[in-house]
Structures are given as C-alpha cells and as structure tokens.
Design a protein around this motif. Structure first.
Motif, short mmCIF file in Angstrom:
data_model
loop_
_atom_site.label_atom_id
_atom_site.label_comp_id
_atom_site.label_asym_id
_atom_site.label_seq_id
_atom_site.Cartn_x
_atom_site.Cartn_y
_atom_site.Cartn_z
N SER A 42 94.24 20.19 -36.36
CA SER A 42 93.96 19.29 -35.32
C SER A 42 93.05 18.42 -35.35
O SER A 42 92.20 18.55 -35.85
N LEU A 43 93.45 17.05 -35.02
CA LEU A 43 92.46 15.93 -35.03
C LEU A 43 91.62 15.96 -33.54
O LEU A 43 90.82 15.11 -33.58
N ARG A 44 92.00 16.58 -32.66
CA ARG A 44 91.58 16.75 -31.32
C ARG A 44 91.53 15.58 -30.69
O ARG A 44 90.18 15.26 -29.97
N THR A 45 92.34 14.64 -30.80
CA THR A 45 92.32 13.33 -29.79
C THR A 45 93.69 13.11 -29.74
O THR A 45 94.70 13.44 -30.36
N THR A 46 94.14 12.44 -28.50
CA THR A 46 95.10 11.98 -28.07
C THR A 46 95.81 10.44 -28.43
O THR A 46 96.70 9.89 -28.26
N ASN A 47 94.36 9.74 -28.96
CA ASN A 47 94.59 8.35 -29.45
C ASN A 47 95.00 8.18 -30.89
O ASN A 47 94.56 8.94 -31.75
N LEU A 48 96.30 7.71 -30.99
CA LEU A 48 96.88 7.47 -32.37
C LEU A 48 95.80 6.76 -33.32
O LEU A 48 95.92 7.23 -34.48
#
Length: 65
Positions: A42-48
């Motif tokens: 997981s990159l733990r962000t919702t920003n692409l």
C-alpha cells in the motif's frame, strides 16, 4: 483481489487501486529483480501523483537491497 485504475509506470512497476476494499488508497506492484515474483504494498495515499512518486522510491529501495 481485483486491480482497478491500473497504470503501468514502466515495465515491472504498476500502481493500482483495489476493488475489494472500501477506501481509495493506491497500491504498487514491483517486479523483484532476478526472480519470478512481485512485491505488493500500500502507498497509503489517495493522490495519484504522490502514489507514482512513492512507487518509484519503493522500486529504487528494492534495487538497492
């Protein structure tokens, strides 16, 4: 697990979202060098844009190890 919004940043490096979770966090899949397997996380962000930058950083760390 089903990948949605899959984007291949370069061969062996993919960012995607999962359809089986309730959040919109981005994940990455990195090809492990010299092996026939992948590492996911997981990159733990919702920003692409932030997810793409973090995916490249994770890949660099993998190659250093």
């Amino acid at each position: 697990m089903r990948m949605v919004n899959k984007q291949e940043l370069k061969p062996g490096l993919v960012v995607f979202q999962r359809s089986d979770v309730n959040h919109k966090d981005w994940y990455c899949r990195i090809k492990v060098p010299d092996q026939d397997r992948y590492k996911r996380g997981s990159l733990r962000t919702t920003n692409l844009n932030a997810a793409q930058e973090m995916a490249f950083k994770h890949e660099t760390r993998m190659h250093i190890k």
